[in-house]
Design a protein around this motif. Sequence first.
Motif: not given
Length: 135
Positions: A57-85
């Motif tokens: 049950n522990d994996f890199l998980n994208v919670f949500s991607i959705y449009g909001s106004g003029t943006n696409i919101v990307v929300w994911w589970e992260s660890k403070d010991t890692r960087l992301y691209k």
Amino acid sequence: WMTDGTNSDNDGLPDAWEIDSMGTNNLAALTANGDYDSDKVTDREEYLAGTSPTDSNDFLNVFSIYGSGTNIVVWWESKDTRLYKVQKKDTLFDTNWVDSGMGLIESDSPSNTVRLLPMGTQGFYRIRAVLPLTQ
């Protein structure tokens, strides 16, 4: 560049991480191409993402991607010991993922990260975890 540390069994995983993950000195339990917890994520990918190779049950998980106004919101589970691209492909037929232009992203908190992409950047996206000082 930072090295992964000692890898005495030459399996592509640092010994210290294997011992910490398994709670034992059994270096044969985890291998780079193995999937100890059967979650369809290799042990090497678990190492890179900072997730547990013993907890399906522990994996890199994208919670949500959705449009909001003029943006696409990307929300994911992260660890403070890692960087992301955030990486992108224009079509699924493209062979390579490319950087979305956001560069390396630090975790917003120990548990999740949110980023906004400008609307009109249509394509396919993924989140890639990166070990600090290696990219």
